[in-house]
Design a protein around this motif. Structure first.
Motif, PDB file in Angstrom:
ATOM      1  N   HIS A 118      15.814  32.267  23.482  1.00 16.18           N
ATOM      2  CA  HIS A 118      15.892  33.730  23.430  1.00 16.18           C
ATOM      3  C   HIS A 118      14.932  34.302  22.384  1.00 16.18           C
ATOM      4  O   HIS A 118      14.325  35.342  22.608  1.00 16.18           O
ATOM      5  CB  HIS A 118      17.327  34.184  23.140  1.00 16.18           C
ATOM      6  N   LEU A 119      14.821  33.561  21.286  1.00 15.09           N
ATOM      7  CA  LEU A 119      13.932  34.025  20.214  1.00 15.09           C
ATOM      8  C   LEU A 119      12.474  34.041  20.703  1.00 15.09           C
ATOM      9  O   LEU A 119      11.730  34.981  20.405  1.00 15.09           O
ATOM     10  CB  LEU A 119      14.069  33.128  18.986  1.00 15.09           C
ATOM     11  N   ASN A 120      12.110  33.030  21.485  1.00 16.08           N
ATOM     12  CA  ASN A 120      10.746  32.986  22.028  1.00 16.08           C
ATOM     13  C   ASN A 120      10.480  34.178  22.945  1.00 16.08           C
ATOM     14  O   ASN A 120       9.396  34.756  22.932  1.00 16.08           O
ATOM     15  CB  ASN A 120      10.522  31.681  22.808  1.00 16.08           C
ATOM     16  N   ARG A 121      11.512  34.506  23.738  1.00 16.85           N
ATOM     17  CA  ARG A 121      11.341  35.650  24.646  1.00 16.85           C
ATOM     18  C   ARG A 121      11.221  36.962  23.853  1.00 16.85           C
ATOM     19  O   ARG A 121      10.403  37.818  24.191  1.00 16.85           O
ATOM     20  CB  ARG A 121      12.525  35.717  25.633  1.00 16.85           C
ATOM     21  N   VAL A 122      12.048  37.066  22.806  1.00 18.22           N
ATOM     22  CA  VAL A 122      11.976  38.275  21.962  1.00 18.22           C
ATOM     23  C   VAL A 122      10.601  38.343  21.288  1.00 18.22           C
ATOM     24  O   VAL A 122       9.998  39.410  21.194  1.00 18.22           O
ATOM     25  CB  VAL A 122      13.118  38.283  20.908  1.00 18.22           C
ATOM     26  N   ARG A 123      10.110  37.183  20.865  1.00 15.47           N
ATOM     27  CA  ARG A 123       8.802  37.157  20.206  1.00 15.47           C
ATOM     28  C   ARG A 123       7.705  37.629  21.155  1.00 15.47           C
ATOM     29  O   ARG A 123       6.800  38.368  20.774  1.00 15.47           O
ATOM     30  CB  ARG A 123       8.503  35.731  19.703  1.00 15.47           C
ATOM     31  N   LYS A 132      16.482  29.410   2.691  1.00 14.42           N
ATOM     32  CA  LYS A 132      15.774  28.287   3.342  1.00 14.42           C
ATOM     33  C   LYS A 132      15.669  28.525   4.848  1.00 14.42           C
ATOM     34  O   LYS A 132      14.756  28.031   5.498  1.00 14.42           O
ATOM     35  CB  LYS A 132      16.550  26.987   3.100  1.00 14.42           C
ATOM     36  N   GLN A 133      16.667  29.268   5.394  1.00 16.81           N
ATOM     37  CA  GLN A 133      16.697  29.490   6.846  1.00 16.81           C
ATOM     38  C   GLN A 133      15.731  30.596   7.274  1.00 16.81           C
ATOM     39  O   GLN A 133      15.602  30.883   8.452  1.00 16.81           O
ATOM     40  CB  GLN A 133      18.118  29.884   7.281  1.00 16.81           C
ATOM     41  N   ILE A 134      15.105  31.250   6.294  1.00 17.54           N
ATOM     42  CA  ILE A 134      14.304  32.429   6.614  1.00 17.54           C
ATOM     43  C   ILE A 134      12.828  32.208   6.320  1.00 17.54           C
ATOM     44  O   ILE A 134      12.463  31.674   5.291  1.00 17.54           O
ATOM     45  CB  ILE A 134      14.785  33.631   5.762  1.00 17.54           C
ATOM     46  N   ASP A 135      11.999  32.659   7.287  1.00 22.49           N
ATOM     47  CA  ASP A 135      10.564  32.697   7.027  1.00 22.49           C
ATOM     48  C   ASP A 135      10.254  34.154   6.704  1.00 22.49           C
ATOM     49  O   ASP A 135      10.288  35.024   7.574  1.00 22.49           O
ATOM     50  CB  ASP A 135       9.809  32.239   8.286  1.00 22.49           C
ATOM     51  N   ASP A 136       9.977  34.422   5.425  1.00 23.57           N
ATOM     52  CA  ASP A 136       9.869  35.824   5.003  1.00 23.57           C
ATOM     53  C   ASP A 136       8.644  36.557   5.533  1.00 23.57           C
ATOM     54  O   ASP A 136       8.531  37.767   5.384  1.00 23.57           O
ATOM     55  CB  ASP A 136       9.976  35.955   3.473  1.00 23.57           C
ATOM     56  N   LYS A 137       7.709  35.831   6.179  1.00 22.35           N
ATOM     57  CA  LYS A 137       6.529  36.522   6.718  1.00 22.35           C
ATOM     58  C   LYS A 137       6.740  36.913   8.183  1.00 22.35           C
ATOM     59  O   LYS A 137       5.913  37.590   8.778  1.00 22.35           O
ATOM     60  CB  LYS A 137       5.295  35.625   6.576  1.00 22.35           C
ATOM     61  N   ASP A 138       7.819  36.438   8.760  1.00 18.11           N
ATOM     62  CA  ASP A 138       8.093  36.687  10.174  1.00 18.11           C
ATOM     63  C   ASP A 138       8.736  38.060  10.357  1.00 18.11           C
ATOM     64  O   ASP A 138       9.760  38.360   9.744  1.00 18.11           O
ATOM     65  CB  ASP A 138       9.037  35.575  10.678  1.00 18.11           C
ATOM     66  N   ASP A 139       8.126  38.892  11.229  1.00 11.20           N
ATOM     67  CA  ASP A 139       8.699  40.220  11.519  1.00 11.20           C
ATOM     68  C   ASP A 139      10.098  40.095  12.114  1.00 11.20           C
ATOM     69  O   ASP A 139      10.928  40.986  11.952  1.00 11.20           O
ATOM     70  CB  ASP A 139       7.823  40.957  12.548  1.00 11.20           C
ATOM     71  N   LEU A 140      10.328  38.989  12.820  1.00 15.28           N
ATOM     72  CA  LEU A 140      11.607  38.834  13.520  1.00 15.28           C
ATOM     73  C   LEU A 140      12.665  38.079  12.713  1.00 15.28           C
ATOM     74  O   LEU A 140      13.695  37.691  13.259  1.00 15.28           O
ATOM     75  CB  LEU A 140      11.376  38.116  14.862  1.00 15.28           C
ATOM     76  N   ALA A 141      12.394  37.885  11.426  1.00 13.77           N
ATOM     77  CA  ALA A 141      13.343  37.129  10.584  1.00 13.77           C
ATOM     78  C   ALA A 141      14.745  37.737  10.644  1.00 13.77           C
ATOM     79  O   ALA A 141      15.737  37.016  10.767  1.00 13.77           O
ATOM     80  CB  ALA A 141      12.840  37.085   9.145  1.00 13.77           C
ATOM     81  N   TRP A 142      14.816  39.064  10.577  1.00  7.37           N
ATOM     82  CA  TRP A 142      16.122  39.738  10.582  1.00  7.37           C
ATOM     83  C   TRP A 142      16.875  39.488  11.891  1.00  7.37           C
ATOM     84  O   TRP A 142      18.048  39.144  11.890  1.00  7.37           O
ATOM     85  CB  TRP A 142      15.933  41.251  10.374  1.00  7.37           C
ATOM     86  N   ILE A 143      16.158  39.610  13.014  1.00  2.57           N
ATOM     87  CA  ILE A 143      16.782  39.392  14.328  1.00  2.57           C
ATOM     88  C   ILE A 143      17.301  37.957  14.416  1.00  2.57           C
ATOM     89  O   ILE A 143      18.402  37.715  14.910  1.00  2.57           O
ATOM     90  CB  ILE A 143      15.754  39.658  15.455  1.00  2.57           C
ATOM     91  N   LYS A 144      16.491  37.044  13.921  1.00  2.54           N
ATOM     92  CA  LYS A 144      16.840  35.621  13.982  1.00  2.54           C
ATOM     93  C   LYS A 144      18.139  35.350  13.214  1.00  2.54           C
ATOM     94  O   LYS A 144      19.030  34.654  13.711  1.00  2.54           O
ATOM     95  CB  LYS A 144      15.682  34.819  13.384  1.00  2.54           C
ATOM     96  N   ILE A 145      18.244  35.898  12.009  1.00  2.00           N
ATOM     97  CA  ILE A 145      19.426  35.616  11.183  1.00  2.00           C
ATOM     98  C   ILE A 145      20.625  36.439  11.647  1.00  2.00           C
ATOM     99  O   ILE A 145      21.719  35.923  11.819  1.00  2.00           O
ATOM    100  CB  ILE A 145      19.204  35.977   9.691  1.00  2.00           C
ATOM    101  N   GLN A 146      20.395  37.723  11.807  1.00  2.00           N
ATOM    102  CA  GLN A 146      21.507  38.638  12.094  1.00  2.00           C
ATOM    103  C   GLN A 146      22.182  38.318  13.422  1.00  2.00           C
ATOM    104  O   GLN A 146      23.402  38.376  13.531  1.00  2.00           O
ATOM    105  CB  GLN A 146      20.970  40.075  12.098  1.00  2.00           C
ATOM    106  N   PHE A 147      21.374  37.997  14.444  1.00  2.00           N
ATOM    107  CA  PHE A 147      21.968  37.826  15.773  1.00  2.00           C
ATOM    108  C   PHE A 147      22.003  36.371  16.226  1.00  2.00           C
ATOM    109  O   PHE A 147      22.390  36.103  17.363  1.00  2.00           O
ATOM    110  CB  PHE A 147      21.225  38.712  16.781  1.00  2.00           C
ATOM    111  N   ASN A 148      21.615  35.490  15.316  1.00  2.00           N
ATOM    112  CA  ASN A 148      21.754  34.059  15.577  1.00  2.00           C
ATOM    113  C   ASN A 148      21.213  33.652  16.947  1.00  2.00           C
ATOM    114  O   ASN A 148      21.900  32.986  17.720  1.00  2.00           O
ATOM    115  CB  ASN A 148      23.239  33.702  15.470  1.00  2.00           C
ATOM    116  N   LEU A 149      19.981  34.068  17.248  1.00  2.00           N
ATOM    117  CA  LEU A 149      19.412  33.780  18.567  1.00  2.00           C
ATOM    118  C   LEU A 149      18.976  32.317  18.669  1.00  2.00           C
ATOM    119  O   LEU A 149      18.463  31.768  17.690  1.00  2.00           O
ATOM    120  CB  LEU A 149      18.182  34.662  18.807  1.00  2.00           C
ATOM    121  N   ASP A 150      19.175  31.718  19.846  1.00  2.00           N
ATOM    122  CA  ASP A 150      18.681  30.341  20.003  1.00  2.00           C
ATOM    123  C   ASP A 150      17.171  30.412  20.247  1.00  2.00           C
ATOM    124  O   ASP A 150      16.609  31.494  20.456  1.00  2.00           O
ATOM    125  CB  ASP A 150      19.419  29.600  21.124  1.00  2.00           C
ATOM    126  N   GLN A 151      16.519  29.242  20.219  1.00  2.00           N
ATOM    127  CA  GLN A 151      15.061  29.215  20.272  1.00  2.00           C
ATOM    128  C   GLN A 151      14.513  29.867  21.540  1.00  2.00           C
ATOM    129  O   GLN A 151      13.522  30.605  21.503  1.00  2.00           O
ATOM    130  CB  GLN A 151      14.590  27.753  20.151  1.00  2.00           C
TER     131      GLN A 151
END
Lengths: 147, 108
Positions: free
Chosen positions: A49-54, A28-47
């Motif tokens: 930081h995730l926006n900057r990575v995106r 449920k926590q994963i959007d499987d179409k997102d290229d950054l799904a792994w980074i989001k889950i594995q490194f628990n980035l907040d929104q």
């Protein structure tokens, strides 16, 4: 044995329900179409930081597309020279060098991107991330995508 | 209903008088054979094991322990499965940033 079978059935059902719940909650926590799904889950980035990575990822993707074209061009040039010759000619040597130059450029761009992404992570996560990504550069034969 | 049928059957059996000579030790021989078979059955490992399991299964501690083990096993399987899914996401990410993988995929 009937009583035992009932307990076993109950236990098996509980086990199956537990496994299904874990998989359901996690997926449920994963959007499987997102290229950054792994980074989001594995490194628990907040929104933030995730926006900057995106943003970094999106900027890199245009570079990546350019590199794909360069790789394809240098590869097809080498392929056609090899097909039309029966020995190593100066043109083939130059085409091989061109392929190597493109590869160096690609690795440098990838590394630059990996460094910039890792700066958005906690130091220990950045280390894990860099270790994982180095496999793309140092050991191309073990790329997960090619397995 | 069943009792009525039993009574009827007993009545018929009582009236039935076959003209066969039954050996004197017939009844005790039958019981001896039944006892021997019962003993042989009870001495098998499977019977003893199932008996033991059955005895244990009536204890609440057995039920709690079995359910706990099943839940722990379920958690393990669940996390194993999600780890596999994460591995797929990692692979997806690497493919998205590696131009060489994209070129290989584009050609295949």
């Amino acid at each position: 044995m009937k009583h035992f079978a009932k307990i076993l059935l109950l236990a098996l059902s509980l086990g199956a329900i537990t496994a299904a719940l874990v998989i359901f909650v996690k997926s449920k926590q994963i959007d499987d179409k997102d290229d950054l799904a792994w980074i989001k889950i594995q490194f628990n980035l907040d929104q933030e930081h995730l926006n900057r990575v995106r943003k970094l990822h999106d900027d890199y993707m245009s570079k990546c597309t350019e590199m794909c074209v360069k790789i394809e061009n240098s590869n097809s040039k080498l392929r056609s020279l090899v097909a039309n010759n029966s020995q190593v000619t100066p043109e083939i040597e130059s085409a091989i060098k061109e392929c190597a130059t493109v590869q160096t450029e690609c690795h440098a761009s990838m590394l630059e991107y990996f460094y910039s992404v890792s700066k958005e992570m906690k130091p220990e996560d950045a280390k894990v991330y860099m270790n994982e990504m180095m496999k793309c550069i140092v050991q191309p034969a073990s790329r997960p995508g090619l397995r | 209903m069943k009792n009525d049928l039993d009574k009827k059957l007993h009545g018929i059996l009582d009236k039935w008088n076959p003209d066969i000579a039954i050996p004197g030790r017939f009844r005790s021989d039958v019981w001896t054979m039944i006892a021997a078979r019962q003993e042989a059955r009870e001495s098998t490992l499977w019977f003893q094991l199932s008996n033991l399991i059955e005895q244990f299964s009536f204890k609440p501690a057995f039920a709690y322990a079995t359910c706990t083990i099943a839940i722990v096993f379920g958690l393990f399987i669940g996390f194993q499965q999600t780890a596999r899914i994460q591995e797929q996401f990692k692979s997806h990410y690497v493919q998205s940033v590696d131009p060489y993988v994209q070129t290989v995929r584009g050609n295949s």
